[in-house]
Motif scaffolding. Structure first.
Motif, PDB file in Angstrom:
ATOM      1  N   GLN A   1      10.491   9.127   6.357  1.00 15.41           N
ATOM      2  CA  GLN A   1       9.596   9.575   5.285  1.00 15.41           C
ATOM      3  C   GLN A   1       8.297   8.782   5.226  1.00 15.41           C
ATOM      4  O   GLN A   1       7.316   9.240   4.634  1.00 15.41           O
ATOM      5  N   GLY A   2       8.284   7.575   5.770  1.00 14.08           N
ATOM      6  CA  GLY A   2       7.091   6.743   5.683  1.00 14.08           C
ATOM      7  C   GLY A   2       7.258   5.458   6.449  1.00 14.08           C
ATOM      8  O   GLY A   2       8.292   5.205   7.085  1.00 14.08           O
ATOM      9  N   ASN A   3       6.251   4.600   6.387  1.00 16.79           N
ATOM     10  CA  ASN A   3       6.268   3.335   7.109  1.00 16.79           C
ATOM     11  C   ASN A   3       6.998   2.276   6.290  1.00 16.79           C
ATOM     12  O   ASN A   3       6.400   1.351   5.733  1.00 16.79           O
ATOM     13  N   TRP A   4       8.325   2.446   6.227  1.00 14.86           N
ATOM     14  CA  TRP A   4       9.144   1.517   5.455  1.00 14.86           C
ATOM     15  C   TRP A   4      10.586   1.548   5.967  1.00 14.86           C
ATOM     16  O   TRP A   4      10.994   2.506   6.647  1.00 14.86           O
ATOM     17  N   PRO A   5      11.364   0.523   5.680  1.00 11.01           N
ATOM     18  CA  PRO A   5      12.776   0.524   6.070  1.00 11.01           C
ATOM     19  C   PRO A   5      13.592   1.343   5.069  1.00 11.01           C
ATOM     20  O   PRO A   5      13.079   1.757   4.028  1.00 11.01           O
TER      21      PRO A   5
ATOM     22  N   ARG B   1      14.840   6.096   0.222  1.00 17.68           N
ATOM     23  CA  ARG B   1      13.678   6.226   1.085  1.00 17.68           C
ATOM     24  C   ARG B   1      14.097   5.849   2.511  1.00 17.68           C
ATOM     25  O   ARG B   1      14.753   4.825   2.721  1.00 17.68           O
ATOM     26  N   THR B   2      13.715   6.694   3.477  1.00 13.65           N
ATOM     27  CA  THR B   2      14.109   6.496   4.872  1.00 13.65           C
ATOM     28  C   THR B   2      12.882   6.279   5.754  1.00 13.65           C
ATOM     29  O   THR B   2      11.761   6.665   5.392  1.00 13.65           O
ATOM     30  N   PRO B   3      13.057   5.664   6.934  1.00 12.73           N
ATOM     31  CA  PRO B   3      11.931   5.470   7.852  1.00 12.73           C
ATOM     32  C   PRO B   3      11.274   6.783   8.268  1.00 12.73           C
ATOM     33  O   PRO B   3      10.087   6.800   8.619  1.00 12.73           O
TER      34      PRO B   3
ATOM     35  N   GLU C   1       0.822  -1.220   0.000  1.00 12.98           N
ATOM     36  CA  GLU C   1       0.000   0.000   0.000  1.00 12.98           C
ATOM     37  C   GLU C   1       0.849   1.260   0.000  1.00 12.98           C
ATOM     38  O   GLU C   1       0.528   2.254  -0.654  1.00 12.98           O
ATOM     39  N   ALA C   2       1.993   1.215   0.716  1.00  9.64           N
ATOM     40  CA  ALA C   2       2.838   2.407   0.827  1.00  9.64           C
ATOM     41  C   ALA C   2       3.469   2.800  -0.500  1.00  9.64           C
ATOM     42  O   ALA C   2       3.961   3.917  -0.650  1.00  9.64           O
TER      43      ALA C   2
END
Length: 250
Positions: free
Chosen positions: A90-94, A86-88, A45-46
């Motif tokens: 910035q969003g719900n991700w590693p 992409r960093t944590p 979804e992200a």
């Protein structure tokens, strides 16, 4: 036509994207660990649909240093990816590098939008922030990269076996590597830089057995280079071929 899809390292991608990733890995001097591939509609979804089509890939950089993460982004951009770290925060991700292959025929709408944002020097996120990656590659595509860095052509086999050449003197049927060796000798003798025989003499005339034709060619080669004509592939002929870059083995 759509891109050709394949499964590569367990992920669904297409051949163009895989070629780009392999080129980026060469620039980075190490293989990447892939978190997510392409054609993954609704998978994460992200990702906001960017992986629904082709040309999208996420690279795991969680265990890498800050400098290594930037190096991965740079390598991806150099070969034609719109790529960002992409960093944590910035969003719900590693930590990962998100890449979209510029010019891919199967891009989803979200991925195409990110490419447009990349060219506007933005970060490809919903906040439309400034690009935070290595600058200077916004106009790069895979095709432009290939034009500037054409793939190396495979080096032709230039090995000649002495045993094969001895066999060719007395036998007509030759297969496999030995047949290739005989063909290479014929092609060498007919090459314009050698000019010992004509191009049509690389194969025997109708009715002439191969072993006899090979002897005739050897005689012409020896006469051309003014060495003793024995009709055999003897050391003086081998030395000639070495001068032209060939490798002679037993």
């Amino acid at each position: 036509m759509p891109e050709a899809r394949i499964v590569w390292r367990g992920k669904q991608l297409n051949k163009r994207t895989v070629a780009m990733v392999e080129a980026a890995e060469k620039l980075y001097h190490s293989k990447f660990a892939i978190l997510q591939g392409s054609y993954n509609k609704g998978g994460v979804e992200a990702s906001a649909g960017t992986h629904d089509g082709g040309g999208a890939i996420d690279i795991d950089v969680a265990s890498k240093s800050a400098a290594q993460r930037v190096a991965v982004v740079k390598a991806m951009r150099q070969v034609g990816f719109a790529a960002w770290l992409r960093t944590p925060a910035q969003g719900n991700w590693p930590y990962h590098v998100h890449g979209i292959a510029v010019g891919d025929k199967d891009l989803s709408r979200g991925a195409a939008h990110q490419v447009a944002e990349y060219r506007r020097k933005r970060n490809g996120l919903a906040n439309r922030g400034k690009d935070d990656g290595p600058p200077g590659y916004y106009g790069m595509t895979w095709e432009l990269y290939l034009k500037a860095h054409p793939p190396a052509q495979p080096k032709p086999d230039s090995t000649i076996s002495l045993a094969a050449m001895a066999y060719a003197r007395t036998h007509d049927v030759m297969t496999g590597v030995w047949a290739a060796d005989r063909a290479r000798v014929m092609a060498w003798a007919a090459h314009p830089k050698v000019g010992a025989i004509s191009k049509h003499e690389t194969v025997p005339a109708p009715g002439v057995p191969w072993h006899l034709h090979f002897r005739q060619v050897m005689t012409k080669v020896q006469q051309h280079f003014k060495i003793h004509p024995t009709a055999t592939f003897y050391p003086a002929v081998a030395d000639l071929m070495k001068r032209y870059g060939y490798t002679i083995v037993a």
